[in-house]
Write a protein that holds these residues in place. Structure first.
Motif, PDB file in Angstrom:
ATOM      1  N   GLU A 269       2.875 -22.590  20.531  1.00  0.00           N
ATOM      2  CA  GLU A 269       1.793 -23.229  21.290  1.00  0.00           C
ATOM      3  C   GLU A 269       2.305 -24.414  22.114  1.00  0.00           C
ATOM      4  O   GLU A 269       1.899 -24.616  23.259  1.00  0.00           O
ATOM      5  CB  GLU A 269       0.685 -23.703  20.340  1.00  0.00           C
TER       6      GLU A 269
ATOM      7  N   SER B 167       3.523 -20.686  32.821  1.00  0.00           N
ATOM      8  CA  SER B 167       2.244 -20.313  32.223  1.00  0.00           C
ATOM      9  C   SER B 167       2.404 -19.241  31.146  1.00  0.00           C
ATOM     10  O   SER B 167       1.761 -18.191  31.196  1.00  0.00           O
ATOM     11  CB  SER B 167       1.266 -19.845  33.313  1.00  0.00           C
TER      12      SER B 167
ATOM     13  N   THR C  23       1.653 -24.974  16.693  1.00  0.00           N
ATOM     14  CA  THR C  23       2.884 -24.225  16.415  1.00  0.00           C
ATOM     15  C   THR C  23       3.920 -24.498  17.513  1.00  0.00           C
ATOM     16  O   THR C  23       3.586 -24.983  18.598  1.00  0.00           O
ATOM     17  CB  THR C  23       2.617 -22.712  16.372  1.00  0.00           C
TER      18      THR C  23
ATOM     19  N   ARG D 238       2.103 -17.616  27.311  1.00  0.00           N
ATOM     20  CA  ARG D 238       1.101 -17.618  26.248  1.00  0.00           C
ATOM     21  C   ARG D 238       1.862 -17.751  24.923  1.00  0.00           C
ATOM     22  O   ARG D 238       3.039 -17.400  24.852  1.00  0.00           O
ATOM     23  CB  ARG D 238       0.308 -16.311  26.261  1.00  0.00           C
ATOM     24  N   PRO D 239       1.212 -18.251  23.868  1.00  0.00           N
ATOM     25  CA  PRO D 239       1.932 -18.405  22.595  1.00  0.00           C
ATOM     26  C   PRO D 239       2.585 -17.092  22.135  1.00  0.00           C
ATOM     27  O   PRO D 239       3.652 -17.117  21.525  1.00  0.00           O
ATOM     28  CB  PRO D 239       0.833 -18.856  21.627  1.00  0.00           C
TER      29      PRO D 239
ATOM     30  N   ALA E  61       4.221 -22.958  25.073  1.00  0.00           N
ATOM     31  CA  ALA E  61       3.277 -22.354  26.027  1.00  0.00           C
ATOM     32  C   ALA E  61       2.546 -23.446  26.806  1.00  0.00           C
ATOM     33  O   ALA E  61       2.400 -23.381  28.027  1.00  0.00           O
ATOM     34  CB  ALA E  61       2.275 -21.461  25.295  1.00  0.00           C
ATOM     35  N   TRP E  62       2.122 -24.484  26.097  1.00  0.00           N
ATOM     36  CA  TRP E  62       1.412 -25.591  26.731  1.00  0.00           C
ATOM     37  C   TRP E  62       2.297 -26.309  27.759  1.00  0.00           C
ATOM     38  O   TRP E  62       1.867 -26.625  28.870  1.00  0.00           O
ATOM     39  CB  TRP E  62       0.926 -26.565  25.656  1.00  0.00           C
ATOM     40  N   ALA E  63       3.557 -26.533  27.381  1.00  0.00           N
ATOM     41  CA  ALA E  63       4.473 -27.222  28.301  1.00  0.00           C
ATOM     42  C   ALA E  63       4.645 -26.422  29.590  1.00  0.00           C
ATOM     43  O   ALA E  63       4.817 -26.995  30.667  1.00  0.00           O
ATOM     44  CB  ALA E  63       5.824 -27.456  27.632  1.00  0.00           C
ATOM     45  N   SER E  64       4.583 -25.105  29.480  1.00  0.00           N
ATOM     46  CA  SER E  64       4.827 -24.240  30.650  1.00  0.00           C
ATOM     47  C   SER E  64       3.557 -23.977  31.464  1.00  0.00           C
ATOM     48  O   SER E  64       3.632 -23.409  32.551  1.00  0.00           O
ATOM     49  CB  SER E  64       5.399 -22.905  30.196  1.00  0.00           C
ATOM     50  N   LEU E  65       2.416 -24.387  30.950  1.00  0.00           N
ATOM     51  CA  LEU E  65       1.124 -24.025  31.542  1.00  0.00           C
ATOM     52  C   LEU E  65       0.939 -24.646  32.926  1.00  0.00           C
ATOM     53  O   LEU E  65       0.981 -25.872  33.081  1.00  0.00           O
ATOM     54  CB  LEU E  65       0.006 -24.477  30.597  1.00  0.00           C
ATOM     55  N   GLY E  66       0.771 -23.798  33.924  1.00  0.00           N
ATOM     56  CA  GLY E  66       0.556 -24.273  35.289  1.00  0.00           C
ATOM     57  C   GLY E  66       1.793 -24.863  35.934  1.00  0.00           C
ATOM     58  O   GLY E  66       1.716 -25.399  37.042  1.00  0.00           O
ATOM     59  N   GLU E  67       2.922 -24.812  35.241  1.00  0.00           N
ATOM     60  CA  GLU E  67       4.168 -25.352  35.784  1.00  0.00           C
ATOM     61  C   GLU E  67       5.353 -24.546  35.262  1.00  0.00           C
ATOM     62  O   GLU E  67       5.196 -23.372  34.940  1.00  0.00           O
ATOM     63  CB  GLU E  67       4.299 -26.837  35.461  1.00  0.00           C
TER      64      GLU E  67
END
Lengths: 311, 311
Positions: free
Chosen positions: B240, B154, B237, B156-157, B243-249
Motif C-alpha cells: 500500500e 499509479s 502494508t 495498485r497494492p 502504491a500510494w507513493a506511485s499514485l498519480g506520479e
C-alpha cells in the motif's frame, strides 16, 4: 528570441558553424552537445561556456535553425533535482487564512517554510495537465520560479542572490480536497501537489529584470483575468528563501524554488475552481506566458481504504 | 559477501575476465562500466544484465579484487531521485502521540502519509553525521528502506510489490526542536530532516527474506540497546505504501521509501537524545548493521530573524 516568437536550435547552429570552420562532423557534434546539453540543469551547471556561446549566437539572430513558436514542443523550463515551494507573499497567507477562518501558526513568522515536490511531474508550456481522478477540487497557484544557477550550501542572505540564475513562471497545481486530508498529517503535501508542476515557458536571466521585488503577475482562466498583482509585499525576501533552502544542505544548478502564491493568485481565494478542459495562463512581466490546458480526470485509480482507529 | 566481511569489485572482475577472453582493455572497460555503473539507481534501472552478472561473479567467490570491510569507504546504499519516508508502524504512532498527549489526526487513518526529503544529504555506512549547529535536540529513527526496482506509475497494492527491489536500513536523523517549529506550517519537514538520511550498509534483495512483514530491528547507541522490535504491526502494508507513493506520479529504480519509525525506534519515546560523538548502530535482520557517528555541531550558520505578526 521571444520578441520574434522564434526559438533557435543553439546546438545545431554551433555545430554547423564549427564544421564551416573546419571541425569534423563528429567532433563538432560532441562539442556542441557538451556546450548545449539536453538538460537545462546540466547547461546551467556548465555556466560560463553555455551562457557565452548562447549570447554569441543570439547576437547574430540567425535565421537558419530557428523555429516559430507554433511548431515548438516545450519541455519544462528546467529539470530541478527537487521542487521546493515557499510561502512568501503576505497577501496569499492572509487570504488563505481568512478563507479558512483560522489564525496563521506563529511558525510562519519564525522560518520561511516551504514544501518539497517530486521532480518527476514537472510539465512545460502548452502541456496538458494530468488530472488524477481522485481530485475533485482543482486549483492553480500563480508563482515565480527562482532558478538556481550555482551550487550552494548553508548560504547567508548576503550572498544568496549570487546563486540565482533567473526567473521562470511556476504554476503549483493543487487539489484542495486532497490537501485538506493530507495537511493535518504535517508531513507535507503528496497527492494534492505531486501530479503536476507547471514550469515555463522559459527562464529570464536575473540581469534582465529592473526590480526583482516588483514583478507584475497575472492569471487568466479561459481568457478571463482571475488574479492580478505583483511580487512585492513579501514576508521573506528572495535571498532569505534561497539561503533557507540551502541551510544545512545543498541547492544545485537548475533547482526551482517557488515563491509561493501571489496574493489572490489561487482560485480558492475567489471561491472558484478549475474544470477539465480549462485553459490556465500565467503572465509574468519580463518572462512571458505559461499556458496549460487541464486534462480530463483519469478514472480507475486506486484509493486506500480507511483504517479503523487504534488509539 | 557479508558473511566473509569482504566486498567484490564487480566491475574490475568482469573487466579482467573479458580481457582474459580476448576483449580489448578499452572495450572491456566500457562494457563493465555499462553493467556496473557507479550509481546504484542506474544499476537497478539496468535490471537483469546487472543482477545476472553480479550473481555469476558472486557464485565464484573470487579472491582477486575483493576487499576487507575495514578498508572500504561506504557510499549510501542507493542514490534515490527523491527520499520518501512513511509512517506505517502503529507502535511509533502511538508512542509519539502519547508522548505529546494529543490524539492522532483522523487523516492518518485515511491515507498512508509520508514526507519527502532532498536527495543530496543521503549518507552511507560509517559516515559521520553532519550536525548543523542550530539543532539542539538530535534524534535517530530506526526504519526499513524499501528500495524500488522498477519504474511505476499509479500502481495498485496488488502489483506494487513487483516494484520492490530490496530492503536496506534507513536512519531518519531528526531534530526535535526544529521539527516543533516546522510541523505546524503543515508543508512538511525541511531543516529538521534534510541534513542527513543514513542509507546502508547495502541492499538485501527481496528474494532473501522469508517474511517481509516480520523483520527484526534494533538500535544501539554507544553499544547499548535503546530500542528493539520487529517490522510487524503496520497500519499500511508495504504494498500500500509503494502504491500510494506511485499514485498519480512516478517511482523510479533506486528510490528509497522509508517504512516510518519502528515502535520504540526513536530516542524521543525514551526521553533521551543524541550527543555529538555518539555512535548509532541500526541492526536489521537479513540486512546487517548501519553504523554512523554523530559529528560536532557546525557553528556560525545563519538563522532567520523572526517576523512581526501581520494579521
Amino acid at each position: 528570441m521571444p520578441e520574434e516568437k522564434r526559438v533557435i536550435d543553439l546546438k545545431r547552429v554551433l555545430q554547423e558553424q564549427l564544421v564551416k570552420e573546419g571541425s569534423t562532423r563528429e567532433a563538432s557534434l560532441k562539442y556542441a552537445e557538451a556546450v548545449f546539453p539536453g538538460s537545462m540543469s546540466a547547461a546551467i551547471a556548465l555556466g560560463a561556456p553555455f551562457i557565452q556561446a548562447a549570447e554569441r549566437i543570439n547576437a547574430k539572430r540567425p535565421d537558419a535553425y530557428s523555429t516559430s513558436f507554433e511548431h515548438v514542443q516545450w519541455l519544462p523550463a528546467s529539470d530541478p533535482s527537487v521542487v521546493r515551494d515557499g510561502l512568501t507573499f503576505v497577501g496569499h497567507i492572509k487570504g488563505f487564512h481568512e478563507k479558512f477562518k483560522h489564525a496563521p501558526t506563529p511558525s510562519l513568522l519564525k522560518v520561511p517554510g516551504y514544501f518539497k515536490g517530486t521532480p518527476h511531474t514537472v510539465i512545460g508550456h502548452e502541456a496538458e495537465v494530468p488530472w488524477p481522478g481522485y481530485i475533485e477540487h482543482m486549483d492553480y497557484e500563480l508563482e515565480l520560479g527562482y532558478v538556481i544557477g550555482k551550487r550552494g550550501e548553508s548560504l547567508r542572505p548576503e550572498n544568496a542572490l549570487d546563486h540565482l540564475f533567473g526567473i521562470t513562471i511556476f504554476n503549483d497545481f493543487s487539489s484542495r480536497d486532497r490537501q485538506a486530508i493530507e495537511m493535518p498529517i504535517q508531513m507535507g503535501p503528496t497527492k494534492c501537489k505531486d501530479f503536476a508542476y507547471g514550469i515555463g515557458p522559459w527562464i529570464t536571466t536575473v540581469d534582465e529584470f529592473k526590480d526583482l521585488d516588483r514583478i507584475g503577475m497575472e492569471v487568466r482562466v479561459n481568457g478571463e483575468t482571475w488574479g492580478k498583482g505583483d511580487s512585492s509585499n513579501k514576508l521573506w525576501t528572495i535571498a532569505e528563501l534561497i539561503a533557507w533552502a540551502s541551510l544545512g544542505e545543498t541547492i544545485v544548478p537548475g533547482d526551482v524554488i517557488g515563491s509561493g502564491t501571489m496574493g489572490g493568485g489561487s482560485a480558492l481565494e475567489l471561491d472558484r475552481r478549475l474544470q477539465p478542459g480549462d485553459v490556465v495562463e500565467m503572465i509574468v512581466e519580463g518572462v512571458g506566458t505559461l499556458r496549460n490546458t487541464m486534462g480530463q480526470p483519469i478514472a480507475g485509480l486506486w484509493w486506500p481504504e480507511e483504517r479503523k482507529p487504534f488509539m
